[in-house]
Design a protein around this motif. Structure first.
Motif, mmCIF file in Angstrom:
data_model
loop_
_atom_site.group_PDB
_atom_site.id
_atom_site.type_symbol
_atom_site.label_atom_id
_atom_site.label_comp_id
_atom_site.label_asym_id
_atom_site.label_seq_id
_atom_site.Cartn_x
_atom_site.Cartn_y
_atom_site.Cartn_z
ATOM 1 N N ARG A 1 0.869 -1.199 0.000
ATOM 2 C CA ARG A 1 0.000 0.000 0.000
ATOM 3 C C ARG A 1 0.892 1.230 0.000
ATOM 4 N NH1 ARG A 1 -4.729 -1.307 -1.620
ATOM 5 N NH2 ARG A 1 -5.466 0.737 -0.922
ATOM 6 N N LEU A 2 0.597 2.153 -0.913
ATOM 7 C CA LEU A 2 1.381 3.382 -0.992
ATOM 8 C C LEU A 2 0.399 4.555 -0.996
ATOM 9 C CD1 LEU A 2 4.326 4.438 -1.400
ATOM 10 C CD2 LEU A 2 3.783 4.549 -3.840
ATOM 11 N N ASN A 3 0.350 5.296 0.092
ATOM 12 C CA ASN A 3 -0.578 6.426 0.230
ATOM 13 C C ASN A 3 -1.996 6.030 -0.172
ATOM 14 O OD1 ASN A 3 1.700 7.880 0.869
ATOM 15 N ND2 ASN A 3 2.027 8.484 -1.276
ATOM 16 N N GLY A 4 -2.456 4.915 0.314
ATOM 17 C CA GLY A 4 -3.837 4.481 0.062
ATOM 18 C C GLY A 4 -4.039 3.783 -1.275
ATOM 19 N N ARG A 5 -3.012 3.720 -2.085
ATOM 20 C CA ARG A 5 -3.163 3.039 -3.377
ATOM 21 C C ARG A 5 -2.404 1.717 -3.367
ATOM 22 N NH1 ARG A 5 -1.158 7.616 -7.422
ATOM 23 N NH2 ARG A 5 0.223 7.930 -5.661
ATOM 24 N N ALA A 6 -2.922 0.771 -4.198
ATOM 25 C CA ALA A 6 -2.201 -0.502 -4.318
ATOM 26 C C ALA A 6 -0.971 -0.260 -5.184
ATOM 27 C CB ALA A 6 -3.103 -1.539 -4.973
ATOM 28 N N CYS A 7 0.167 -0.743 -4.704
ATOM 29 C CA CYS A 7 1.413 -0.572 -5.467
ATOM 30 C C CYS A 7 1.940 -1.959 -5.851
ATOM 31 C CB CYS A 7 2.428 0.184 -4.623
ATOM 32 S SG CYS A 7 3.989 0.396 -5.479
ATOM 33 N N PHE A 8 2.069 -2.207 -7.152
ATOM 34 C CA PHE A 8 2.445 -3.528 -7.668
ATOM 35 C C PHE A 8 3.937 -3.551 -8.002
ATOM 36 C CE2 PHE A 8 -2.010 -3.033 -8.267
ATOM 37 C CZ PHE A 8 -2.564 -4.302 -8.167
ATOM 38 N N VAL A 9 4.630 -4.536 -7.454
ATOM 39 C CA VAL A 9 6.071 -4.639 -7.699
ATOM 40 C C VAL A 9 6.388 -6.049 -8.208
ATOM 41 C CG1 VAL A 9 8.384 -4.337 -6.728
ATOM 42 C CG2 VAL A 9 6.453 -3.058 -5.756
ATOM 43 N N GLU A 10 6.670 -6.143 -9.493
ATOM 44 C CA GLU A 10 6.989 -7.444 -10.081
ATOM 45 C C GLU A 10 8.267 -7.990 -9.465
ATOM 46 O OE1 GLU A 10 6.594 -7.235 -14.308
ATOM 47 O OE2 GLU A 10 7.513 -9.208 -14.557
ATOM 48 N N GLY A 11 8.272 -9.275 -9.146
ATOM 49 C CA GLY A 11 9.491 -9.894 -8.610
ATOM 50 C C GLY A 11 9.551 -9.867 -7.093
ATOM 51 N N SER A 12 8.564 -9.212 -6.444
ATOM 52 C CA SER A 12 8.564 -9.196 -4.973
ATOM 53 C C SER A 12 7.536 -10.205 -4.460
ATOM 54 C CB SER A 12 8.245 -7.797 -4.462
ATOM 55 O OG SER A 12 6.913 -7.443 -4.777
ATOM 56 N N LEU A 13 7.659 -10.550 -3.174
ATOM 57 C CA LEU A 13 6.794 -11.583 -2.593
ATOM 58 C C LEU A 13 6.116 -11.070 -1.338
ATOM 59 C CD1 LEU A 13 9.170 -14.683 -2.890
ATOM 60 C CD2 LEU A 13 7.219 -14.111 -4.358
ATOM 61 N N SER A 14 5.003 -11.698 -1.030
ATOM 62 C CA SER A 14 4.259 -11.348 0.172
ATOM 63 C C SER A 14 5.164 -11.493 1.404
ATOM 64 C CB SER A 14 3.059 -12.297 0.265
ATOM 65 O OG SER A 14 2.267 -11.943 1.330
ATOM 66 N N GLY A 15 5.120 -10.514 2.304
ATOM 67 C CA GLY A 15 5.926 -10.569 3.536
ATOM 68 C C GLY A 15 7.292 -9.914 3.369
ATOM 69 N N GLU A 16 7.613 -9.410 2.185
ATOM 70 C CA GLU A 16 8.941 -8.819 1.973
ATOM 71 C C GLU A 16 8.915 -7.299 2.156
ATOM 72 O OE1 GLU A 16 11.201 -11.952 -0.905
ATOM 73 O OE2 GLU A 16 10.194 -10.328 -1.931
ATOM 74 N N LYS A 17 10.079 -6.757 2.511
ATOM 75 C CA LYS A 17 10.266 -5.294 2.429
ATOM 76 C C LYS A 17 11.173 -5.066 1.223
ATOM 77 C CE LYS A 17 11.161 -2.102 6.040
ATOM 78 N NZ LYS A 17 10.036 -1.253 5.802
ATOM 79 N N VAL A 18 10.780 -4.153 0.339
ATOM 80 C CA VAL A 18 11.575 -3.964 -0.879
ATOM 81 C C VAL A 18 11.871 -2.484 -1.130
ATOM 82 C CG1 VAL A 18 10.584 -5.998 -2.007
ATOM 83 C CG2 VAL A 18 9.550 -3.769 -2.421
ATOM 84 N N LYS A 19 12.921 -2.277 -1.910
ATOM 85 C CA LYS A 19 13.216 -0.937 -2.426
ATOM 86 C C LYS A 19 12.807 -0.980 -3.894
ATOM 87 C CE LYS A 19 17.215 2.096 -2.626
ATOM 88 N NZ LYS A 19 18.636 2.130 -2.396
ATOM 89 N N ALA A 20 12.013 -0.008 -4.348
ATOM 90 C CA ALA A 20 11.509 -0.062 -5.722
ATOM 91 C C ALA A 20 11.395 1.348 -6.267
ATOM 92 C CB ALA A 20 10.144 -0.748 -5.739
ATOM 93 N N GLN A 21 11.320 1.449 -7.582
ATOM 94 C CA GLN A 21 11.208 2.761 -8.216
ATOM 95 C C GLN A 21 9.900 2.842 -8.990
ATOM 96 O OE1 GLN A 21 14.541 3.926 -10.602
ATOM 97 N NE2 GLN A 21 13.961 6.066 -10.388
ATOM 98 N N ILE A 22 9.157 3.912 -8.764
ATOM 99 C CA ILE A 22 7.837 4.039 -9.392
ATOM 100 C C ILE A 22 7.995 4.164 -10.910
ATOM 101 C CG2 ILE A 22 5.814 5.561 -9.587
ATOM 102 C CD1 ILE A 22 6.071 5.946 -6.571
ATOM 103 N N SER A 23 7.208 3.371 -11.632
ATOM 104 C CA SER A 23 7.304 3.410 -13.097
ATOM 105 C C SER A 23 6.020 3.913 -13.743
ATOM 106 C CB SER A 23 7.656 2.029 -13.641
ATOM 107 O OG SER A 23 6.735 1.077 -13.166
ATOM 108 N N ALA A 24 4.894 3.818 -13.058
ATOM 109 C CA ALA A 24 3.628 4.321 -13.596
ATOM 110 C C ALA A 24 2.661 4.493 -12.435
ATOM 111 C CB ALA A 24 3.052 3.326 -14.596
ATOM 112 N N ALA A 25 1.752 5.452 -12.562
ATOM 113 C CA ALA A 25 0.785 5.647 -11.470
ATOM 114 C C ALA A 25 -0.480 6.298 -11.999
ATOM 115 C CB ALA A 25 1.400 6.525 -10.383
ATOM 116 N N ASN A 26 -1.623 5.932 -11.426
ATOM 117 C CA ASN A 26 -2.863 6.683 -11.645
ATOM 118 C C ASN A 26 -3.578 6.778 -10.301
ATOM 119 O OD1 ASN A 26 -4.298 4.290 -11.239
ATOM 120 N ND2 ASN A 26 -4.409 3.834 -13.435
ATOM 121 N N ASN A 27 -4.872 7.182 -10.308
ATOM 122 C CA ASN A 27 -5.565 7.408 -9.033
ATOM 123 C C ASN A 27 -5.685 6.153 -8.196
ATOM 124 O OD1 ASN A 27 -5.884 9.981 -9.710
ATOM 125 N ND2 ASN A 27 -8.012 9.775 -10.452
ATOM 126 N N LYS A 28 -5.754 4.999 -8.885
ATOM 127 C CA LYS A 28 -6.040 3.767 -8.147
ATOM 128 C C LYS A 28 -4.812 2.918 -7.871
ATOM 129 C CE LYS A 28 -10.790 2.990 -9.549
ATOM 130 N NZ LYS A 28 -11.446 2.658 -10.765
#
Ligand SMILES: C[S@@+](CC[C@H](N)C(=O)[O-])C[C@H]1O[C@@H](n2cnc3c(N)ncnc32)[C@H](O)[C@@H]1O
Length: 473
Positions: free
Chosen positions: A56-83
């Protein structure tokens, strides 16, 4: 076949790119198009149906390919809209205990096996829970009886018997590229070491790389290599076949080289030149054996739809037959029947079987397959099952129905399936969303969902295959 003795000093050396993979586990390549977008740290709390980690990123779902449930990751935003936000994984800061090291050296580039970083057991559990959640949320099915999943052995590797290789010869740098298309890109990734292929397919693909490399070195006019568009390959313990898809015919000399190669490898060789019909060039029509109680031989060409995972396919067909409880008085209707993968084994148990399929060559071959197996209570018809005319098959009635549609599902059939008065339906799905939509229609037609089985048809990938059985209320 003569092979070049001058490989090391030939100027036109074959140019397969062997991508290196020297990144640390969970670390990703940098992407220059993302230079100015924000870098975030994110807790991943679930996995999407297509295998992306979700935080969750500021109330929005944030999808990170290659990451798994329960992980903490560092990622770079590549696209975003309201949802929703999409972000590219940079580094896994706190890995999940379920994270494993992918076996494949081109895992990062290929994109074919997008779940290879998740343990095989967890892949199966994840897929089952996705189908369960979707059925519960969207079709109000909350007390689903799950049977044991049908699992690929060998930790989900070495299972794939059929692939299509893309070919591209670039005359500007005399580079010949053969492999899979990279995810969301036209780039070709060399895959001679692909870990999900059957050992037989691995050997065949390596022999093909050798053949194409030799052609590249030996041809006086390497630009002839531009005529190779794709290579379809099938190999399992029962045989191997290859189809070269060419843009234009090749000179006789090159054809002789291909023919000699096929002969020396024991490969059935097929050609499709531009939009001309498929032709068998060398060797016999291949068959694969369904090792069931009544063994069935299925003849195919490398262009036909063939279930890619022979082991799971066999167990799936056996499970469908057993759960449908087909008896000698039953009339069986197999929709989206292909070469007769389900309908031919069903014919041994039933009074008669009608198979319906959209591609007329497949229907012809299913009839040939019936003859090959000495089955005489089998008939087959060509029909676009997305067209209203398909409903006439339902009006003829059936006791048991097998549905194995493509990704789009079988909405029209599901909406009208009650017209058959069938007592049981086996629905094999490769798309959980279509399955859930069609389930709603089937339940409305007076059926109940009896059981579900997760089919581990495509391990290491996020593709989900499910078998569900409906029975008349
Ligand atoms: C998932 S495959 C299953 C084939 C077969 N049941 C098997 O197990 O090998 C789906 C089949 O549906 C056929 N198909 C796709 N669209 C169709 C349509 N609109 N009408 C009829 N058949 C269609 C394909 O040709 C393919 O054979």
């Amino acid at each position: 076949m003569a092979k070049s003795n001058h490989r090391s000093n030939n100027k036109r050396r074959s140019g397969y790119r062997k991508p290196s993979n020297n990144l640390a586990m969970g670390q990703r390549r940098s992407d220059s198009s993302l230079e100015h977008t924000p870098i975030i740290e994110l807790d991943i709390d679930s996995l999407s149906y297509d295998g992306k980690g979700i935080g969750r990123l500021n109330g929005r779902a944030c999808f990170v390919e290659g990451s798994l449930s329960g992980e903490k990751v560092k990622a770079q935003i590549s696209a975003a809209n309201n949802k929703r936000v999409e972000a590219k994984l940079i580094k896994v800061l706190e890995p999940s205990p379920e994270r494993v090291k992918p076996k494949c050296s081109v895992y990062e580039q290929c994109g074919g096996c997008d779940l290879q970083h998740l343990s095989h057991n967890q892949q199966i559990q994840h897929k089952q829970s996705i189908v369960e959640q979707l059925l519960c949320r969207n079709a109000c099915v909350d007390d689903l009886r799950w049977l044991d999943p049908i699992i690929t052995s060998d930790a989900g590797y070495d299972y794939r018997r059929k692939i299509r290789l893309a070919c591209y010869y670039d005359p500007s740098n005399n580079q010949l590229n053969i492999g899979f298309r990279a995810a969301k890109s036209k780039k070709i990734v060399a895959v001679s070491e692909c870990q999900v292929m059957t050992p037989q397919l691995k050997s065949l693909v390596q022999a093909l790389y050798q053949l194409m490399g030799d052609l590249h070195e030996q041809l006086d006019q390497p630009k002839l290599l531009r005529e190779f568009a794709h290579i379809e390959c099938v190999a399992d313990q029962d045989g191997q076949s290859v189809c070269f898809r060419l843009l234009k015919p090749l000179p006789t000399g090159v054809m002789t080289l291909l023919e000699n190669w096929a002969q020396s490898q024991g490969v059935s060789l097929w050609l499709r030149i531009a939009d001309k019909p498929l032709e068998r060039y060398q060797g016999n029509l291949s068959t694969t054996n369904l090792d069931l109680k009544n063994g069935v031989k299925i003849a195919y060409t490398p262009e036909d739809f063939l279930q890619v995972n022979a082991q799971v396919n066999e167990a799936m067909v056996a499970s469908v037959l057993q759960q449908l409880d087909i008896s000698i008085d039953d009339r069986v209707l197999d929709l989206f029947s292909g070469l007769g993968n389900f309908s031919l084994p069903a014919a041994y148990l039933a009074k008669d079987v009608l198979a319906v399929e959209g591609i007329d060559e497949m229907v012809e071959k299913s009839l040939e397959n019936a003859r090959l197996n000495g089955i005489d209570n089998f008939s087959a018809s060509v029909q676009d099952l997305f067209n209203e005319e398909a409903l006439s098959w339902l009006d003829q009635g059936a006791d048991k129905i097998i549905l194995d549609p493509p990704r789009a599902g079988a909405e029209l059939i599901a909406q009208n399936i009650g017209r058959t008065n069938a007592t049981k339906i086996a629905y094999v799905s490769c798309n959980p969303q279509a399955l859930v939509r069609d389930t709603k229609w089937i339940l409305e037609q007076g059926y109940q969902l009896e059981s579900a089985t997760l089919l581990d048809m495509f391990p290491q990938t996020s593709h989900i295959e499910t078998l569900v059985i409906f029975s008349k209320c």
